[in-house]
Motif scaffolding. Structure first.
Motif, short mmCIF file in Angstrom:
data_model
loop_
_atom_site.label_atom_id
_atom_site.label_comp_id
_atom_site.label_asym_id
_atom_site.label_seq_id
_atom_site.Cartn_x
_atom_site.Cartn_y
_atom_site.Cartn_z
N GLU A 57 0.85 -1.19 0.00
CA GLU A 57 0.00 0.00 0.00
C GLU A 57 0.88 1.24 0.00
O GLU A 57 1.70 1.43 0.90
CB GLU A 57 -0.92 0.00 1.22
CG GLU A 57 -1.92 -1.14 1.22
CD GLU A 57 -2.89 -1.05 2.39
OE1 GLU A 57 -2.93 0.02 3.05
OE2 GLU A 57 -3.58 -2.03 2.66
N PHE A 58 0.69 2.08 -1.01
CA PHE A 58 1.52 3.26 -1.17
C PHE A 58 0.69 4.53 -0.98
O PHE A 58 -0.53 4.52 -1.12
CB PHE A 58 2.18 3.26 -2.55
CG PHE A 58 3.15 2.13 -2.74
CD1 PHE A 58 4.48 2.30 -2.43
CD2 PHE A 58 2.71 0.89 -3.19
CE1 PHE A 58 5.38 1.26 -2.59
CE2 PHE A 58 3.60 -0.16 -3.35
CZ PHE A 58 4.94 0.02 -3.05
N ALA A 61 -0.76 7.61 4.92
CA ALA A 61 -0.23 8.41 6.02
C ALA A 61 0.66 7.55 6.91
O ALA A 61 1.68 8.02 7.44
CB ALA A 61 -1.38 9.01 6.83
N GLY A 62 0.29 6.27 7.07
CA GLY A 62 1.07 5.39 7.92
C GLY A 62 2.46 5.14 7.38
O GLY A 62 3.45 5.14 8.14
N LEU A 63 2.60 4.96 6.06
CA LEU A 63 3.91 4.74 5.46
C LEU A 63 4.76 6.00 5.55
O LEU A 63 5.95 5.95 5.88
CB LEU A 63 3.75 4.32 4.00
CG LEU A 63 5.03 3.98 3.25
CD1 LEU A 63 5.78 2.83 3.93
CD2 LEU A 63 4.71 3.62 1.79
N VAL A 111 11.69 1.76 -1.13
CA VAL A 111 10.70 0.75 -0.76
C VAL A 111 10.83 -0.44 -1.70
O VAL A 111 11.02 -0.27 -2.92
CB VAL A 111 9.27 1.34 -0.85
CG1 VAL A 111 8.23 0.30 -0.46
CG2 VAL A 111 9.14 2.59 0.03
N ASN A 112 10.74 -1.64 -1.15
CA ASN A 112 10.85 -2.89 -1.92
C ASN A 112 12.11 -2.92 -2.80
O ASN A 112 12.05 -3.20 -4.00
CB ASN A 112 9.61 -3.11 -2.78
CG ASN A 112 8.34 -3.25 -1.96
OD1 ASN A 112 8.38 -3.54 -0.77
ND2 ASN A 112 7.20 -3.04 -2.60
N PRO A 113 13.28 -2.64 -2.21
CA PRO A 113 14.49 -2.56 -3.01
C PRO A 113 14.97 -3.92 -3.51
O PRO A 113 14.83 -4.94 -2.84
CB PRO A 113 15.51 -1.96 -2.03
CG PRO A 113 15.03 -2.41 -0.69
CD PRO A 113 13.53 -2.39 -0.78
N LYS A 155 7.70 6.22 -1.61
CA LYS A 155 6.53 5.95 -0.76
C LYS A 155 5.21 6.10 -1.51
O LYS A 155 4.17 5.63 -1.04
CB LYS A 155 6.55 6.88 0.45
CG LYS A 155 6.44 8.36 0.12
CD LYS A 155 6.55 9.20 1.38
CE LYS A 155 6.46 10.69 1.05
NZ LYS A 155 6.56 11.53 2.29
N ASP A 156 5.24 6.76 -2.68
CA ASP A 156 4.02 6.92 -3.48
C ASP A 156 3.93 5.89 -4.60
O ASP A 156 3.02 5.94 -5.43
CB ASP A 156 3.96 8.34 -4.06
CG ASP A 156 3.85 9.40 -2.98
OD1 ASP A 156 3.02 9.21 -2.07
OD2 ASP A 156 4.60 10.39 -3.03
#
Length: 220
Positions: A57-58, A61-63, A111-113, A155-156
């Motif tokens: 989930e991108f 607010a939590g991320l 993210v997810n590297p 993050k987006d």
């Protein structure tokens, strides 16, 4: 002394934010200004030894809050990078604020590297000192390649490709290792691992006190 064509090219020494040159970057990133300090996990805790889950989930607010907290926690602990499982969250995510060997500052998150190392036939391993915020007070020499490319997302959910050389390449490899459930201790001989753990036991309380003092100095 000869100079190769690659060495003779001008180097853009501006800081890199999310892999792109910017004119300036504040000493404390905007993310850290919004963040809260979280506890850093210590080697031996189960979350550090299991692979992290992919972020699915991108734009949430939590991320964003997690990234903000990770930046501030990294600064308080005087780190150059921090993985999510180092603050107790088992997600494939890390943040960094790290110089390369040319003194260029690299700041961002990934993210997810997925790590892309040079072909083994062209790979150059460098033995250099390495520490870890989850192994407080210890440091050992670890072989790493002098160049690394990591592909992932912001993050987006926008794609990112981050390339590092020298010390920054080491940082990228170190943080990606965390997301597979490994610390640099796993790359050491049994003797060196024992030495690193001894260093940690001797110095960890001093390190924790310094972190607490720095957090207090920042009003956190």
């Amino acid at each position: 002394m000869s100079v190769s064509h690659e060495q003779s090219r001008p180097v853009d020494r501006r800081p890199r934010l999310q892999g792109r040159p910017v004119d300036s970057c504040p000493a404390l990133s905007p993310e850290a200004e919004r963040g809260s300090v979280r506890r850093v996990t210590v080697v031996g805790e189960e979350i550090l030894s299991r692979p992290c889950q992919e972020v699915t989930e991108f734009g949430s607010a939590g991320l964003s809050a997690l990234i903000d907290d990770m930046f501030l926690t990294m600064y308080v602990a005087d780190g150059a990078g921090l993985a999510a499982n180092q603050v107790g969250v088992g997600l494939r995510l890390f943040v960094y604020d790290c110089p390369d060997d040319q003194g260029i500052r690299h700041v961002g998150h990934l993210v997810n590297p997925v790590l892309d190392l040079p072909d083994p036939r062209n790979r150059r391993l460098i033995d250099d000192f390495e520490g870890c915020l989850s192994v407080p007070g210890a440091g050992m020499t670890v072989p790493r390649t002098d160049r690394a490319v990591v592909r992932g997302l912001d993050k987006d959910g926008n794609p990112l490709v981050i390339e590092g050389t020298g010390y920054f390449a080491r940082c990228l490899q170190h943080e990606t290792d965390h997301l597979f459930g490994h610390t640099y201790l796993d790359r050491l001989s049994k003797r060196d691992r024992k030495d690193a753990l001894r260093q940690m036991e001797e110095r960890r309380e001093e390190v924790f006190a310094l972190r607490a003092a720095k957090a207090a100095g920042l009003g956190r």
